[in-house]
Design a protein around this motif. Structure first.
Motif, PDB file in Angstrom:
ATOM      1  N   PRO A   3       0.842  -1.199   0.000  1.00  0.00           N
ATOM      2  CA  PRO A   3       0.000   0.000   0.000  1.00  0.00           C
ATOM      3  C   PRO A   3       0.877   1.249   0.000  1.00  0.00           C
ATOM      4  O   PRO A   3       2.095   1.159   0.214  1.00  0.00           O
ATOM      5  N   PRO A   4       0.300   2.421  -0.238  1.00  0.00           N
ATOM      6  CA  PRO A   4       1.118   3.641  -0.314  1.00  0.00           C
ATOM      7  C   PRO A   4       1.805   3.971   1.005  1.00  0.00           C
ATOM      8  O   PRO A   4       1.190   3.921   2.071  1.00  0.00           O
ATOM      9  N   VAL A   5       3.082   4.306   0.905  1.00  0.00           N
ATOM     10  CA  VAL A   5       3.872   4.804   2.036  1.00  0.00           C
ATOM     11  C   VAL A   5       4.505   6.114   1.588  1.00  0.00           C
ATOM     12  O   VAL A   5       5.074   6.193   0.492  1.00  0.00           O
ATOM     13  N   ILE A   6       4.427   7.134   2.423  1.00  0.00           N
ATOM     14  CA  ILE A   6       4.989   8.428   2.070  1.00  0.00           C
ATOM     15  C   ILE A   6       5.769   8.967   3.261  1.00  0.00           C
ATOM     16  O   ILE A   6       5.330   8.848   4.409  1.00  0.00           O
ATOM     17  N   LYS A  39       1.919  12.291  -6.504  1.00  0.00           N
ATOM     18  CA  LYS A  39       2.191  10.856  -6.530  1.00  0.00           C
ATOM     19  C   LYS A  39       1.314  10.106  -5.530  1.00  0.00           C
ATOM     20  O   LYS A  39       0.849   9.000  -5.809  1.00  0.00           O
ATOM     21  N   LEU A  40       1.090  10.712  -4.375  1.00  0.00           N
ATOM     22  CA  LEU A  40       0.220  10.077  -3.394  1.00  0.00           C
ATOM     23  C   LEU A  40      -1.206   9.983  -3.925  1.00  0.00           C
ATOM     24  O   LEU A  40      -1.861   8.939  -3.784  1.00  0.00           O
ATOM     25  N   CYS A  41      -1.689  11.049  -4.528  1.00  0.00           N
ATOM     26  CA  CYS A  41      -3.039  11.017  -5.096  1.00  0.00           C
ATOM     27  C   CYS A  41      -3.163   9.923  -6.151  1.00  0.00           C
ATOM     28  O   CYS A  41      -4.165   9.198  -6.198  1.00  0.00           O
ATOM     29  N   ALA A  42      -2.144   9.801  -6.990  1.00  0.00           N
ATOM     30  CA  ALA A  42      -2.170   8.752  -8.012  1.00  0.00           C
ATOM     31  C   ALA A  42      -2.216   7.372  -7.368  1.00  0.00           C
ATOM     32  O   ALA A  42      -2.963   6.488  -7.812  1.00  0.00           O
ATOM     33  N   ALA A  43      -1.438   7.183  -6.299  1.00  0.00           N
ATOM     34  CA  ALA A  43      -1.417   5.886  -5.621  1.00  0.00           C
ATOM     35  C   ALA A  43      -2.755   5.578  -4.952  1.00  0.00           C
ATOM     36  O   ALA A  43      -3.144   4.410  -4.845  1.00  0.00           O
ATOM     37  N   LYS A  46       8.475   3.188   0.339  1.00  0.00           N
ATOM     38  CA  LYS A  46       7.908   4.532   0.210  1.00  0.00           C
ATOM     39  C   LYS A  46       7.863   4.977  -1.242  1.00  0.00           C
ATOM     40  O   LYS A  46       8.640   4.540  -2.087  1.00  0.00           O
ATOM     41  N   ILE A  47       6.924   5.872  -1.526  1.00  0.00           N
ATOM     42  CA  ILE A  47       6.825   6.508  -2.841  1.00  0.00           C
ATOM     43  C   ILE A  47       8.071   7.354  -3.045  1.00  0.00           C
ATOM     44  O   ILE A  47       8.415   8.176  -2.196  1.00  0.00           O
ATOM     45  N   SER A  48       8.746   7.158  -4.165  1.00  0.00           N
ATOM     46  CA  SER A  48      10.004   7.849  -4.413  1.00  0.00           C
ATOM     47  C   SER A  48       9.771   9.268  -4.913  1.00  0.00           C
ATOM     48  O   SER A  48       8.876   9.521  -5.712  1.00  0.00           O
TER      49      SER A  48
END
Length: 252
Positions: free
Chosen positions: A157-160, A175-179, A248-250
């Protein structure tokens, strides 16, 4: 990109699992700035305080202000959005989850994880002159819930990471919104100053910095030196943080 509504027609419910002092309130402000979103602030806090007796600031006032029943809160968070908004962003503190409710007891939520270097979390606590233990950072619960959600989904799942958000808010939020499967909204980059109606009653003690802000702050400065006691807390939580940071999202 269009909003992905659950098959039942329910709004998208985002459970953002954070530790304290993780940029979590600024993220709540960011989602609260969207015209299509409603936000909820730490709904299990009262249940946590009642179960643990943790001597946190304003504990009695917090418990008097909210539902302190674990199952009642879970029903509310998985039920109808209070305003009928298409997106319901729920700011959850992972370390609050010491009772009978866990990740799998919140069906229909899209789970994501907000992380921060534990040394910076501990330093932020120290600035508030509040004692902190490793379990207060909630990294163990974040790992537990992350693994359960990854197993359920078949992928991470998304990690930021809060440091990446501060380095480049627009890029990381896009990027978070896209995820999460929602449209990017530039309104997420700014908000009105002051306390907000959706803040918990504890905001008067904890939210002074975000109340004075109108957007995300500058990138993190060099980490101040910690006391040996504070460093031991950060060291205890670092393996969990590093595990989550692998996913995490890069920024690049």
């Amino acid at each position: 990109m269009t909003i992905r509504i659950a098959p039942s027609g329910e709004p998208l419910k985002i459970a953002m699992w954070s530790g304290p002092r993780n940029l979590s309130t600024a993220m709540m402000r960011s989602f609260g700035s969207r015209a299509d979103s409603f936000v909820t602030d730490e709904p299990f806090y009262g249940a946590y305080l009642r179960a643990t007796g943790d001597p946190q600031p304003m504990a009695d006032e917090v418990m008097a202000s909210m539902d302190c029943d674990w199952h009642g809160v879970a029903r509310s968070m998985t039920g109808a959005c209070p305003t009928g908004a298409p997106i319901w962003y729920q700011k959850h503190m992972a370390h609050h989850m010491v009772g009978p409710i866990a990740h799998h007891d919140l069906p229909g939520l899209r789970h994501a994880f907000l992380i921060r270097d534990p040394a910076r979390v501990v330093a932020s606590y120290a600035a508030k002159r509040v004692a902190v233990r490793p379990d207060h950072l909630g990294t163990d619960k974040q790992v537990e819930f992350f693994d359960r959600e990854a197993d359920r989904l078949g992928h991470a799942p998304p990690v930021i990471d809060s440091a990446d958000i501060l380095r480049d808010p627009a890029t990381m939020l896009q990027k978070l919104c896209a995820a999460l499967g929602i449209a990017w909204d530039p309104a997420m980059l700014s908000w009105k100053p002051g306390l907000h109606a959706t803040d918990g009653i504890w905001a008067s003690h904890w939210y002074d910095a975000v109340a004075a802000s109108t957007g995300f702050g500058a990138p993190d400065k060099p980490q101040p030196e910690l006391t040996p006691e504070a460093q031991s807390v950060a060291d205890a939580c670092r393996p969990d943080y590093q595990y989550l940071a692998q996913h995490k999202i890069s920024l690049s």
